[in-house]
Design a protein around this motif. Structure first.
Motif, short mmCIF file in Angstrom:
data_model
loop_
_atom_site.label_atom_id
_atom_site.label_comp_id
_atom_site.label_asym_id
_atom_site.label_seq_id
_atom_site.Cartn_x
_atom_site.Cartn_y
_atom_site.Cartn_z
N VAL A 1 0.59 -1.35 0.15
CA VAL A 1 -0.05 -0.05 -0.21
C VAL A 1 0.99 1.07 -0.08
N THR A 2 1.98 1.13 0.89
CA THR A 2 3.20 2.31 1.15
C THR A 2 3.49 2.79 -1.15
N MET A 3 4.30 1.98 -1.08
CA MET A 3 4.45 1.71 -2.78
C MET A 3 3.47 2.11 -3.92
N GLY A 4 2.06 2.18 -3.24
CA GLY A 4 1.34 2.00 -4.04
C GLY A 4 0.49 3.41 -4.11
N MET A 5 0.93 3.88 -3.29
CA MET A 5 0.65 5.45 -2.51
C MET A 5 0.99 6.32 -2.96
N SER A 6 2.47 5.92 -3.11
CA SER A 6 3.57 7.07 -3.76
C SER A 6 3.54 7.81 -4.95
N GLN A 7 4.24 8.69 -4.99
CA GLN A 7 4.56 8.74 -6.45
C GLN A 7 5.62 9.87 -6.48
N ASN A 8 7.08 9.35 -5.90
CA ASN A 8 8.12 9.82 -5.53
C ASN A 8 8.81 8.79 -6.82
N LYS A 9 9.16 8.65 -7.63
CA LYS A 9 10.29 8.15 -8.48
C LYS A 9 11.24 7.09 -7.83
N CYS A 10 12.09 8.53 -7.10
CA CYS A 10 13.02 8.01 -6.55
C CYS A 10 13.28 7.57 -5.78
N THR A 11 11.98 6.85 -5.11
CA THR A 11 11.86 6.76 -3.81
C THR A 11 11.78 4.95 -4.48
N ILE A 12 10.77 4.61 -5.40
CA ILE A 12 10.24 3.86 -6.03
C ILE A 12 11.81 2.80 -6.95
N ARG A 13 12.40 3.89 -7.41
CA ARG A 13 13.19 3.35 -8.57
C ARG A 13 13.59 2.16 -7.57
N PRO A 14 14.47 2.25 -6.51
CA PRO A 14 15.71 1.27 -6.21
C PRO A 14 14.70 0.42 -4.65
N LEU A 15 13.76 0.77 -4.57
CA LEU A 15 12.92 -0.09 -4.04
C LEU A 15 12.52 -1.77 -4.27
N VAL A 16 11.78 -0.94 -6.20
CA VAL A 16 12.10 -2.53 -6.19
C VAL A 16 12.71 -3.68 -6.29
N ALA A 17 14.17 -3.21 -6.58
CA ALA A 17 15.08 -4.37 -6.89
C ALA A 17 15.25 -4.97 -4.97
#
Length: 381
Positions: free
Chosen positions: A194-210
């Motif tokens: 849910v936290t990732m789904g609500m985030s619109q911050n591409k700088c946070t999501i990119r490293p978070l996926v790996a």
């Protein structure tokens, strides 16, 4: 506090890109689904590979100890700090009552007590109703036809009732541990999604996926290691039978039980019609693996839906409060299950480990490796 919030808001605005974030989240759903399935299936398949081999008991014990380390590290290094961070965020901690009291610690304590309550209640229920019929004086009464019971020695009947009751109790306990663990881990997985789904911050999501891909592999191995403990040898049955087998060794006891009562621990899986030793059928194991695998992707989708409906992102105070409270509760559950129902049971109450000093050392090393591997991931997720 206000200045810190302003700096954070400026930094977040520079990385805010809804279209790029959505693209990354759709990719992450597929990656996390695959890694979750891989992580939780690996120990289950590994245990099945060792089934029927002389090292089966020892291999599953070491797998379970590695899993216990992963679970403990998940709760203390990942879940609890994230929950504390959410409730300490400047958007939350500047308001009452969140700035007045350490709610993360309180809700973690509630999670521990809740897990203990569930453990006590379920164990009491199993002891009273889970096996045999109990007479008014607390003794087991044998169930069967007259032809089935006539001709058997009283001592034989007592052994069978005591053994079967204890086997049922151990199986029920293993089921309970796996199910409560899954509840705690599912809470955590949904919160992450849910936290990732609500985030619109591409700088946070990119490293978070790996990072989350590896995170789900190890967390899945933790849960899968508990589900995979199918084998129930006589070492797991901790009852006092010395008055029945005075002076006899374990091999004689196992042979006696096998010949008199068909209690052949080594072939228990085959005799139970394909049921796993914790009492899970293949369908139940598949269902538990499936639920773990889909919770984080479902959480991502749910977070995206919440953002599209409400406009809340992961920095919204209400979202942070919910993340902090649920994360703290999940952490408490996982701390209790990791320490009490996994580590303490295996290291202090498992006769197999007590009989082999090298196995205790190997199990501790596996526990340390599991904790270390999951803790290192905290650098990225």
């Amino acid at each position: 506090m206000a200045a810190a919030c302003l700096v954070d808001a400026t930094r977040s605005a520079a990385c805010r890109d809804t279209q790029a974030a959505t693209h990354l989240k759709l990719i992450s759903i597929l990656i996390i689904l695959f890694t979750s399935i891989t992580g939780i299936s690996f120990p289950v398949l590994l245990a099945r590979y060792f089934q029927g081999k002389p090292v089966y008991d020892k291999a599953t014990l070491i797998i379970k100890c590695f899993a216990a380390g992963v679970i403990l590290s998940t709760s203390l290094v990942h879940v609890l700090p994230d929950a504390y961070g959410a409730l300490s965020d400047c958007h939350v901690a500047s308001k009452h009552p969140w700035k007045d009291f350490p709610f993360a610690g309180l809700v973690t304590l509630i999670g521990v007590l809740l897990a203990l309550l569930v453990d006590l209640t379920a164990s009491a229920h199993v002891e009273q109703h889970g096996h045999g019929h109990v007479s008014g004086d607390g003794e087991y009464t044998v169930v069967g036809t007259r032809e089935e019971t006539v001709g058997k020695k009283v001592s034989d009947t007592s052994v069978k009732v005591e053994i079967m009751g204890e086997v049922d109790l151990v199986k029920a306990k293993q089921r309970l541990v796996s199910q409560v663990l899954e509840i705690g881990i599912v809470f955590h997985s949904v919160i992450i999604g849910v936290t990732m789904g609500m985030s619109q911050n591409k700088c946070t999501i990119r490293p978070l996926v790996a990072a989350l891909a590896f995170h789900q592999i190890f967390e899945g191995m933790g849960l899968g290691g508990c589900i995979a403990q199918r084998k129930l040898s006589s070492e797991h049955v901790d009852i006092n039978l010395e008055h029945f087998f005075m002076g006899q060794d374990r091999k004689y006891r196992d042979n006696y039980l096998a010949s008199h009562f068909s209690l052949n621990f080594e072939s228990d899986h085959a005799r139970n019609g394909g049921k796993l030793q914790a009492g899970f059928s293949f369908g139940t194991v598949a269902y538990m693996c499936f639920m773990f695998a889909v919770t984080t992707p479902m959480g991502i989708v749910l977070g995206m839906i919440i953002f599209s409906i409400t406009g809340y992102d992961d920095s919204n105070p209400n979202a942070l409060i919910m993340e902090g409270l649920l994360g703290s509760l999940s952490s408490g559950i996982l701390v209790y299950m990791g320490l009490v129902d996994l580590i303490a049971v295996d290291f202090f109450h498992n006769k197999l480990m007590s009989s082999a000093p090298w196995l205790k050392k190997a199990s501790f090393i596996a526990l340390a490796l599991g904790s270390t591997a999951m803790s290192i991931l905290a650098l990225w997720a």
